[in-house]
Design a protein around this motif. Structure first.
Motif, mmCIF file in Angstrom:
data_model
loop_
_atom_site.group_PDB
_atom_site.id
_atom_site.type_symbol
_atom_site.label_atom_id
_atom_site.label_comp_id
_atom_site.label_asym_id
_atom_site.label_seq_id
_atom_site.Cartn_x
_atom_site.Cartn_y
_atom_site.Cartn_z
ATOM 1 N N UNK A 112 0.828 -1.210 0.000
ATOM 2 C CA UNK A 112 0.000 0.000 0.000
ATOM 3 C C UNK A 112 0.860 1.257 0.000
ATOM 4 N N UNK A 113 1.863 1.291 0.857
ATOM 5 C CA UNK A 113 2.680 2.506 0.929
ATOM 6 C C UNK A 113 3.600 2.616 -0.283
ATOM 7 N N UNK A 114 4.008 1.483 -0.842
ATOM 8 C CA UNK A 114 4.840 1.512 -2.054
ATOM 9 C C UNK A 114 4.063 2.051 -3.240
ATOM 10 N N UNK A 115 2.766 1.792 -3.266
ATOM 11 C CA UNK A 115 1.932 2.325 -4.341
ATOM 12 C C UNK A 115 1.772 3.833 -4.246
ATOM 13 N N UNK A 116 1.904 4.364 -3.028
ATOM 14 C CA UNK A 116 1.584 5.770 -2.774
ATOM 15 C C UNK A 116 2.768 6.717 -2.935
ATOM 16 N N UNK A 117 3.950 6.206 -3.253
ATOM 17 C CA UNK A 117 5.133 7.062 -3.398
ATOM 18 C C UNK A 117 5.650 6.982 -4.831
ATOM 19 N N UNK A 118 6.205 8.077 -5.346
ATOM 20 C CA UNK A 118 6.634 8.054 -6.745
ATOM 21 C C UNK A 118 7.937 7.309 -6.979
ATOM 22 N N UNK A 119 8.851 7.325 -6.012
ATOM 23 C CA UNK A 119 10.226 6.862 -6.241
ATOM 24 C C UNK A 119 10.468 5.423 -5.801
ATOM 25 N N UNK A 120 9.436 4.602 -5.906
ATOM 26 C CA UNK A 120 9.538 3.190 -5.544
ATOM 27 C C UNK A 120 10.135 2.371 -6.685
ATOM 28 N N UNK A 121 11.016 1.430 -6.334
ATOM 29 C CA UNK A 121 11.635 0.524 -7.307
ATOM 30 C C UNK A 121 11.161 -0.911 -7.105
ATOM 31 N N UNK A 122 11.334 -1.426 -5.887
ATOM 32 C CA UNK A 122 10.960 -2.819 -5.600
ATOM 33 C C UNK A 122 10.924 -3.016 -4.095
ATOM 34 N N UNK A 123 10.250 -4.078 -3.670
ATOM 35 C CA UNK A 123 10.188 -4.452 -2.253
ATOM 36 C C UNK A 123 10.666 -5.894 -2.094
ATOM 37 N N UNK A 124 11.344 -6.140 -0.998
ATOM 38 C CA UNK A 124 11.934 -7.451 -0.753
ATOM 39 C C UNK A 124 10.890 -8.495 -0.357
ATOM 40 N N UNK A 125 11.166 -9.732 -0.740
ATOM 41 C CA UNK A 125 10.421 -10.917 -0.305
ATOM 42 C C UNK A 125 11.442 -11.891 0.249
ATOM 43 N N UNK A 126 11.267 -12.318 1.499
ATOM 44 C CA UNK A 126 12.309 -13.083 2.176
ATOM 45 C C UNK A 126 11.765 -14.407 2.709
ATOM 46 N N UNK A 127 10.885 -15.067 1.955
ATOM 47 C CA UNK A 127 10.257 -16.280 2.481
ATOM 48 C C UNK A 127 10.095 -17.361 1.417
#
Length: 421
Positions: free
Chosen positions: A352-367
Protein backbone atom coordinates in the motif's frame (compact mmCIF):
# COMPACT_ATOMS: atom_id res chain seq x y z
CA UNK A 1 3.24 -0.21 48.30
CA UNK A 2 3.38 3.18 50.05
CA UNK A 3 1.11 3.79 53.05
CA UNK A 4 -1.81 6.20 52.78
CA UNK A 5 0.15 8.83 54.69
CA UNK A 6 3.10 8.74 52.32
CA UNK A 7 3.32 11.03 49.28
CA UNK A 8 2.42 9.47 45.91
CA UNK A 9 5.84 9.28 44.28
CA UNK A 10 4.90 6.73 41.59
CA UNK A 11 5.00 8.24 38.09
CA UNK A 12 2.22 7.00 35.77
CA UNK A 13 3.15 5.09 32.62
CA UNK A 14 4.45 7.52 30.01
CA UNK A 15 4.92 9.94 32.90
CA UNK A 16 6.80 13.15 33.32
CA UNK A 17 5.37 16.66 33.27
CA UNK A 18 2.30 16.52 30.98
CA UNK A 19 3.09 19.67 29.00
CA UNK A 20 2.45 18.00 25.63
CA UNK A 21 -0.07 15.25 26.27
CA UNK A 22 -1.42 14.15 22.87
CA UNK A 23 -4.19 12.00 24.34
CA UNK A 24 -7.82 13.02 23.77
CA UNK A 25 -10.58 11.51 25.88
CA UNK A 26 -13.19 12.45 23.29
CA UNK A 27 -13.39 13.89 19.80
CA UNK A 28 -16.38 15.38 18.03
CA UNK A 29 -17.38 13.33 15.00
CA UNK A 30 -20.52 11.83 13.51
CA UNK A 31 -21.59 8.71 15.37
CA UNK A 32 -20.34 6.31 12.69
CA UNK A 33 -16.78 7.67 13.11
CA UNK A 34 -16.92 8.32 16.84
CA UNK A 35 -15.19 5.09 17.84
CA UNK A 36 -12.72 4.12 20.55
CA UNK A 37 -9.84 1.70 20.94
CA UNK A 38 -10.77 -0.89 23.56
CA UNK A 39 -7.75 -3.21 23.56
CA UNK A 40 -4.39 -4.04 21.99
CA UNK A 41 -3.57 -7.74 21.62
CA UNK A 42 -0.51 -9.49 20.23
CA UNK A 43 0.61 -12.87 18.93
CA UNK A 44 3.64 -14.31 17.17
CA UNK A 45 3.88 -16.74 14.27
CA UNK A 46 6.77 -19.11 13.60
CA UNK A 47 7.74 -18.29 10.03
CA UNK A 48 11.35 -18.32 8.87
CA UNK A 49 11.58 -15.27 11.14
CA UNK A 50 9.19 -14.75 14.04
CA UNK A 51 6.36 -12.60 12.68
CA UNK A 52 4.74 -10.32 15.25
CA UNK A 53 1.05 -9.55 14.76
CA UNK A 54 -0.76 -6.75 16.62
CA UNK A 55 -4.54 -6.45 16.79
CA UNK A 56 -6.20 -3.17 17.74
CA UNK A 57 -9.80 -3.67 18.83
CA UNK A 58 -12.57 -1.05 18.97
CA UNK A 59 -16.07 -0.59 20.32
CA UNK A 60 -17.45 -0.52 16.76
CA UNK A 61 -17.23 -4.21 15.80
CA UNK A 62 -14.17 -3.51 13.63
CA UNK A 63 -10.54 -4.28 14.32
CA UNK A 64 -7.23 -3.67 12.59
CA UNK A 65 -4.05 -5.71 12.17
CA UNK A 66 -0.43 -4.66 11.86
CA UNK A 67 2.96 -6.36 11.92
CA UNK A 68 6.16 -5.66 13.83
CA UNK A 69 9.77 -6.23 12.87
CA UNK A 70 11.74 -8.40 15.33
CA UNK A 71 8.60 -9.72 16.90
CA UNK A 72 9.57 -10.75 20.41
CA UNK A 73 10.76 -7.44 21.87
CA UNK A 74 8.49 -5.20 19.80
CA UNK A 75 5.40 -7.28 20.62
CA UNK A 76 6.12 -6.99 24.31
CA UNK A 77 6.30 -3.23 23.97
CA UNK A 78 3.18 -2.97 21.78
CA UNK A 79 1.21 -5.10 24.23
CA UNK A 80 1.97 -2.64 27.01
CA UNK A 81 0.58 0.29 25.06
CA UNK A 82 -3.07 -0.60 25.59
CA UNK A 83 -3.05 1.65 28.64
CA UNK A 84 -2.01 4.58 26.43
CA UNK A 85 -4.47 3.83 23.63
CA UNK A 86 -7.65 2.78 25.39
CA UNK A 87 -10.37 5.32 24.63
CA UNK A 88 -8.49 6.95 21.75
CA UNK A 89 -10.05 7.22 18.31
CA UNK A 90 -8.04 5.01 15.91
CA UNK A 91 -8.93 7.29 12.99
CA UNK A 92 -6.51 9.86 14.44
CA UNK A 93 -3.53 7.95 13.05
CA UNK A 94 -1.15 10.93 13.03
CA UNK A 95 -2.03 11.98 16.58
CA UNK A 96 -1.69 8.43 17.88
CA UNK A 97 1.84 8.17 16.52
CA UNK A 98 2.66 11.55 18.11
CA UNK A 99 1.18 10.33 21.40
CA UNK A 100 3.33 7.18 21.38
CA UNK A 101 6.46 9.08 20.39
CA UNK A 102 5.84 11.56 23.20
CA UNK A 103 5.28 8.91 25.86
CA UNK A 104 8.04 6.55 24.72
CA UNK A 105 10.78 9.00 23.78
CA UNK A 106 14.12 7.38 23.02
CA UNK A 107 12.80 3.83 22.58
CA UNK A 108 14.89 3.16 19.45
CA UNK A 109 14.33 0.59 16.74
CA UNK A 110 12.21 -1.72 18.89
CA UNK A 111 9.86 1.12 19.80
CA UNK A 112 9.58 2.22 16.20
CA UNK A 113 8.63 -1.34 15.22
CA UNK A 114 5.93 -1.39 17.89
CA UNK A 115 4.60 2.00 16.75
CA UNK A 116 4.52 0.72 13.18
CA UNK A 117 2.30 -2.24 14.00
CA UNK A 118 -0.14 -0.13 15.99
CA UNK A 119 -0.32 2.64 13.40
CA UNK A 120 -0.77 0.11 10.57
CA UNK A 121 -3.60 -1.53 12.51
CA UNK A 122 -5.22 1.90 12.94
CA UNK A 123 -4.96 2.51 9.20
CA UNK A 124 -6.56 -0.89 8.65
CA UNK A 125 -9.45 0.21 10.89
CA UNK A 126 -9.65 3.60 9.19
CA UNK A 127 -9.91 2.04 5.75
CA UNK A 128 -12.62 -0.34 6.91
CA UNK A 129 -14.64 2.46 8.53
CA UNK A 130 -14.35 4.70 5.46
CA UNK A 131 -14.69 1.75 3.06
CA UNK A 132 -11.48 2.49 1.13
CA UNK A 133 -8.12 0.71 0.77
CA UNK A 134 -5.21 2.06 2.82
CA UNK A 135 -3.38 3.44 -0.21
CA UNK A 136 -6.26 5.91 -0.73
CA UNK A 137 -5.59 7.26 2.77
CA UNK A 138 -1.93 7.81 1.84
CA UNK A 139 -2.68 9.99 -1.19
CA UNK A 140 -3.72 7.45 -3.80
CA UNK A 141 -1.52 5.32 -6.00
CA UNK A 142 1.16 5.67 -8.66
CA UNK A 143 0.94 1.98 -9.66
CA UNK A 144 -1.38 -1.02 -9.50
CA UNK A 145 1.33 -3.67 -9.17
CA UNK A 146 4.18 -3.72 -6.68
CA UNK A 147 7.42 -5.20 -7.99
CA UNK A 148 9.00 -7.73 -5.62
CA UNK A 149 12.61 -8.82 -5.52
CA UNK A 150 13.38 -12.22 -4.04
CA UNK A 151 15.98 -12.61 -1.31
CA UNK A 152 17.70 -15.83 -2.30
CA UNK A 153 20.14 -15.93 0.66
CA UNK A 154 23.16 -18.00 -0.34
CA UNK A 155 21.64 -20.64 -2.57
CA UNK A 156 20.25 -22.48 0.47
CA UNK A 157 17.88 -21.48 3.28
CA UNK A 158 19.48 -19.90 6.33
CA UNK A 159 18.50 -22.85 8.51
CA UNK A 160 19.92 -25.44 6.14
CA UNK A 161 23.11 -23.51 5.49
CA UNK A 162 24.00 -23.12 9.16
CA UNK A 163 23.88 -26.89 9.65
CA UNK A 164 26.55 -27.67 7.05
CA UNK A 165 30.15 -26.90 6.11
CA UNK A 166 30.06 -23.46 4.43
CA UNK A 167 32.57 -24.54 1.79
CA UNK A 168 30.05 -27.16 0.64
CA UNK A 169 27.02 -24.88 0.76
CA UNK A 170 28.07 -21.54 -0.72
CA UNK A 171 29.23 -22.68 -4.14
CA UNK A 172 28.84 -21.16 -7.61
CA UNK A 173 26.66 -24.13 -8.51
CA UNK A 174 24.26 -23.59 -5.59
CA UNK A 175 23.97 -19.87 -6.36
CA UNK A 176 23.28 -20.53 -10.03
CA UNK A 177 20.73 -23.23 -9.24
CA UNK A 178 18.85 -20.98 -6.81
CA UNK A 179 18.90 -18.07 -9.25
CA UNK A 180 17.38 -20.23 -11.95
CA UNK A 181 14.62 -21.42 -9.58
CA UNK A 182 13.75 -17.85 -8.62
CA UNK A 183 13.66 -16.57 -12.19
CA UNK A 184 11.59 -19.57 -13.28
CA UNK A 185 9.15 -18.70 -10.48
CA UNK A 186 8.46 -15.39 -12.23
CA UNK A 187 10.80 -12.93 -10.51
CA UNK A 188 12.78 -10.47 -12.61
CA UNK A 189 14.72 -9.13 -9.62
CA UNK A 190 16.61 -11.03 -6.93
CA UNK A 191 19.31 -10.68 -4.32
CA UNK A 192 21.95 -12.96 -2.78
CA UNK A 193 24.06 -12.71 0.35
CA UNK A 194 27.69 -12.09 -0.53
CA UNK A 195 29.02 -12.05 3.04
CA UNK A 196 28.88 -15.84 3.31
CA UNK A 197 31.81 -17.77 4.83
CA UNK A 198 34.60 -18.87 2.50
CA UNK A 199 37.00 -20.74 4.79
CA UNK A 200 36.50 -23.22 7.63
CA UNK A 201 38.10 -20.65 9.93
CA UNK A 202 38.93 -16.97 9.53
CA UNK A 203 39.24 -13.82 11.65
CA UNK A 204 35.65 -12.64 11.97
CA UNK A 205 36.55 -9.58 14.04
CA UNK A 206 38.67 -7.56 11.61
CA UNK A 207 35.94 -7.11 8.95
CA UNK A 208 38.33 -7.94 6.10
CA UNK A 209 38.42 -10.40 3.20
CA UNK A 210 41.62 -11.87 1.85
CA UNK A 211 42.21 -12.41 -1.87
CA UNK A 212 40.88 -15.96 -1.78
CA UNK A 213 37.62 -14.80 -0.22
CA UNK A 214 37.15 -12.01 -2.74
CA UNK A 215 37.82 -14.37 -5.63
CA UNK A 216 35.26 -16.80 -4.19
CA UNK A 217 32.66 -14.02 -4.13
CA UNK A 218 33.49 -13.01 -7.70
CA UNK A 219 32.91 -16.59 -8.83
CA UNK A 220 29.54 -16.66 -7.08
CA UNK A 221 28.36 -13.54 -8.88
CA UNK A 222 29.71 -14.73 -12.23
CA UNK A 223 27.87 -18.04 -11.85
CA UNK A 224 24.56 -16.23 -11.29
CA UNK A 225 25.04 -13.90 -14.24
CA UNK A 226 26.07 -16.80 -16.49
CA UNK A 227 22.85 -18.57 -15.50
CA UNK A 228 20.27 -15.77 -15.70
CA UNK A 229 21.90 -13.19 -17.98
CA UNK A 230 21.82 -9.42 -17.63
CA UNK A 231 18.12 -8.66 -18.14
CA UNK A 232 17.40 -9.63 -14.52
CA UNK A 233 18.06 -7.12 -11.72
CA UNK A 234 20.61 -8.63 -9.34
CA UNK A 235 21.63 -7.25 -5.95
CA UNK A 236 24.21 -8.47 -3.44
CA UNK A 237 23.97 -8.01 0.33
CA UNK A 238 26.95 -7.53 2.66
CA UNK A 239 25.03 -7.06 5.97
CA UNK A 240 27.25 -4.25 7.35
CA UNK A 241 30.18 -6.63 7.79
CA UNK A 242 33.20 -4.98 6.20
CA UNK A 243 35.74 -2.20 6.34
CA UNK A 244 35.58 0.45 3.65
CA UNK A 245 38.79 -0.94 2.13
CA UNK A 246 37.43 -4.49 1.80
CA UNK A 247 34.05 -3.27 0.54
CA UNK A 248 35.76 -1.26 -2.20
CA UNK A 249 38.01 -4.15 -3.23
CA UNK A 250 35.04 -6.51 -3.33
CA UNK A 251 32.85 -3.99 -5.14
CA UNK A 252 35.44 -3.44 -7.85
CA UNK A 253 35.93 -7.20 -8.23
CA UNK A 254 32.24 -7.64 -9.15
CA UNK A 255 31.59 -4.38 -11.04
CA UNK A 256 31.83 -6.13 -14.41
CA UNK A 257 28.61 -8.01 -13.58
CA UNK A 258 26.39 -4.90 -13.66
CA UNK A 259 24.75 -5.32 -10.26
CA UNK A 260 21.59 -3.42 -9.43
CA UNK A 261 23.13 -2.64 -6.04
CA UNK A 262 25.65 -3.59 -3.39
CA UNK A 263 23.83 -3.53 -0.06
CA UNK A 264 25.06 -2.36 3.35
CA UNK A 265 28.82 -2.67 2.82
CA UNK A 266 29.78 -1.07 6.17
CA UNK A 267 28.25 -0.87 9.68
CA UNK A 268 25.22 1.47 9.62
CA UNK A 269 26.60 4.10 11.97
CA UNK A 270 29.88 4.54 10.05
CA UNK A 271 28.65 7.13 7.62
CA UNK A 272 32.06 8.29 6.46
CA UNK A 273 33.20 4.74 5.66
CA UNK A 274 30.08 4.07 3.63
CA UNK A 275 30.38 7.41 1.81
CA UNK A 276 33.94 6.50 0.77
CA UNK A 277 32.71 3.17 -0.59
CA UNK A 278 29.94 4.85 -2.56
CA UNK A 279 32.31 7.43 -4.03
CA UNK A 280 34.75 4.79 -5.27
CA UNK A 281 32.29 2.38 -6.88
CA UNK A 282 30.20 2.60 -10.03
CA UNK A 283 27.80 0.01 -8.62
CA UNK A 284 24.94 1.68 -6.70
CA UNK A 285 25.10 1.37 -2.92
CA UNK A 286 21.84 0.49 -1.17
CA UNK A 287 21.33 1.00 2.57
CA UNK A 288 18.78 2.11 5.14
CA UNK A 289 17.15 -0.90 6.81
CA UNK A 290 18.75 0.12 10.12
CA UNK A 291 17.51 3.71 9.88
CA UNK A 292 14.07 4.08 11.43
CA UNK A 293 13.17 7.78 11.45
CA UNK A 294 13.01 10.55 8.85
CA UNK A 295 15.71 12.45 10.73
CA UNK A 296 18.09 9.49 10.51
CA UNK A 297 17.45 9.24 6.78
CA UNK A 298 17.99 12.98 6.41
CA UNK A 299 21.40 12.70 8.09
CA UNK A 300 22.33 9.74 5.87
CA UNK A 301 21.21 11.54 2.71
CA UNK A 302 23.16 14.64 3.70
CA UNK A 303 26.23 12.45 4.28
CA UNK A 304 25.91 11.02 0.77
CA UNK A 305 26.04 7.35 1.78
CA UNK A 306 23.34 5.90 -0.47
CA UNK A 307 22.30 5.62 -4.10
CA UNK A 308 19.18 3.59 -3.20
CA UNK A 309 17.33 3.68 0.12
CA UNK A 310 15.93 0.61 1.89
CA UNK A 311 13.56 1.63 4.68
CA UNK A 312 11.68 -1.22 6.33
CA UNK A 313 7.95 -0.57 6.42
CA UNK A 314 7.53 -2.65 9.58
CA UNK A 315 10.05 -0.82 11.74
CA UNK A 316 10.24 2.80 10.57
CA UNK A 317 7.44 4.10 12.80
CA UNK A 318 4.48 3.59 10.51
CA UNK A 319 3.09 4.19 7.05
CA UNK A 320 3.04 7.98 7.50
CA UNK A 321 6.71 7.99 8.50
CA UNK A 322 7.56 5.79 5.53
CA UNK A 323 5.95 8.33 3.20
CA UNK A 324 7.95 11.10 4.87
CA UNK A 325 11.16 9.10 4.38
CA UNK A 326 10.31 8.51 0.72
CA UNK A 327 9.71 12.23 0.17
CA UNK A 328 13.07 13.08 1.69
CA UNK A 329 14.78 10.52 -0.52
CA UNK A 330 12.99 11.90 -3.57
CA UNK A 331 14.37 15.38 -2.83
CA UNK A 332 17.86 13.88 -3.00
CA UNK A 333 17.14 11.88 -6.16
CA UNK A 334 17.28 8.57 -4.28
CA UNK A 335 14.83 5.74 -5.17
CA UNK A 336 13.36 3.22 -2.72
CA UNK A 337 13.92 -0.55 -2.66
CA UNK A 338 12.22 -1.55 0.59
CA UNK A 339 13.67 -3.97 3.09
CA UNK A 340 11.07 -6.56 4.13
CA UNK A 341 11.30 -9.87 6.01
CA UNK A 342 7.65 -10.03 7.05
CA UNK A 343 4.61 -12.21 6.60
CA UNK A 344 2.02 -11.46 3.89
CA UNK A 345 0.35 -9.02 6.33
CA UNK A 346 3.39 -6.78 6.63
CA UNK A 347 4.12 -7.23 2.93
CA UNK A 348 0.64 -6.00 2.02
CA UNK A 349 1.11 -2.96 4.27
CA UNK A 350 4.34 -2.34 2.37
CA UNK A 351 2.51 -2.72 -0.93
CA UNK A 352 0.00 0.00 0.00
CA UNK A 353 2.68 2.51 0.93
CA UNK A 354 4.84 1.51 -2.05
CA UNK A 355 1.93 2.33 -4.34
CA UNK A 356 1.58 5.77 -2.77
CA UNK A 357 5.13 7.06 -3.40
CA UNK A 358 6.63 8.05 -6.75
CA UNK A 359 10.23 6.86 -6.24
CA UNK A 360 9.54 3.19 -5.54
CA UNK A 361 11.64 0.52 -7.31
CA UNK A 362 10.96 -2.82 -5.60
CA UNK A 363 10.19 -4.45 -2.25
CA UNK A 364 11.93 -7.45 -0.75
CA UNK A 365 10.42 -10.92 -0.30
CA UNK A 366 12.31 -13.08 2.18
CA UNK A 367 10.26 -16.28 2.48
CA UNK A 368 10.87 -18.45 -0.57
CA UNK A 369 11.59 -21.33 1.83
CA UNK A 370 8.21 -21.01 3.61
CA UNK A 371 5.73 -23.08 1.57
CA UNK A 372 2.63 -21.70 3.33
CA UNK A 373 3.59 -17.99 3.12
CA UNK A 374 1.20 -17.15 0.28
CA UNK A 375 -1.68 -18.98 1.97
CA UNK A 376 -1.46 -17.10 5.26
CA UNK A 377 -3.41 -14.06 4.02
CA UNK A 378 -6.59 -14.00 1.93
CA UNK A 379 -7.89 -11.04 -0.06
CA UNK A 380 -11.22 -9.60 1.13
CA UNK A 381 -12.02 -8.25 -2.35
CA UNK A 382 -11.39 -10.34 -5.46
CA UNK A 383 -9.25 -13.45 -5.44
CA UNK A 384 -5.78 -14.68 -6.23
CA UNK A 385 -2.57 -15.08 -4.21
CA UNK A 386 -0.90 -12.13 -2.52
CA UNK A 387 2.33 -12.68 -4.47
CA UNK A 388 2.33 -13.98 -8.04
CA UNK A 389 5.00 -13.90 -10.77
CA UNK A 390 7.17 -11.47 -8.85
CA UNK A 391 4.46 -8.87 -8.21
CA UNK A 392 1.81 -8.04 -5.60
CA UNK A 393 -1.44 -6.84 -7.15
CA UNK A 394 -2.55 -4.05 -4.85
CA UNK A 395 -5.50 -5.21 -2.69
CA UNK A 396 -8.67 -3.21 -3.28
CA UNK A 397 -10.65 -4.30 -0.23
CA UNK A 398 -11.23 -1.83 2.64
CA UNK A 399 -8.26 -1.26 4.93
CA UNK A 400 -5.32 -3.49 4.16
CA UNK A 401 -7.70 -5.63 2.11
CA UNK A 402 -6.61 -8.97 3.57
CA UNK A 403 -7.55 -11.32 6.39
CA UNK A 404 -5.33 -13.93 8.02
CA UNK A 405 -6.18 -17.60 7.57
CA UNK A 406 -7.24 -18.68 11.06
CA UNK A 407 -6.30 -22.33 10.66
CA UNK A 408 -2.76 -21.52 9.49
CA UNK A 409 -2.33 -18.91 12.22
CA UNK A 410 -3.36 -21.50 14.79
CA UNK A 411 -0.98 -24.09 13.33
CA UNK A 412 2.07 -21.83 13.34
CA UNK A 413 1.37 -19.84 16.49
CA UNK A 414 4.44 -19.75 18.75
CA UNK A 415 4.23 -21.68 22.01
CA UNK A 416 4.04 -18.52 24.12
CA UNK A 417 1.23 -16.89 22.07
CA UNK A 418 -2.54 -17.01 22.17
CA UNK A 419 -4.81 -16.81 19.14
CA UNK A 420 -6.24 -13.30 18.76
CA UNK A 421 -8.24 -13.52 15.51
Amino acid sequence: MPQDSEPDYRIPQGGGVPWRDMGMEETHRPAERDIEITDVKTMALAGNFTWGIVKVETNADVYGLGETFRAEAALDMAGRMDIDLEGENPLDTNRIVELLNQRYTGCGRIGQAAFTAIETACYDIKGKVLDVPVYELLGGKFRDEIKIYCDTHGGESLGEAEAHDPTEVYTPESYARAAREVVDAGFDALKFDLDVPTHDSYDEANRRMDNEAIEHKRKLVRAVRDEIGYDIDLGMDLHWNFTAETAVRLGKAVEEFDLAWLEDPCPPDRLDAQRRVREKLDTPVLTGENLVTPSQFHNALEAGIMDIAAPDVNKCGGLREYVAIARLCDLYGVPIASHNISSPLGTVAGAHVSAAIPNFVAMEYHARDVPWWNDLAVRTHGSGPILEDGYVDLPEGPGLGVELDRSLVEEYLTDDSELII
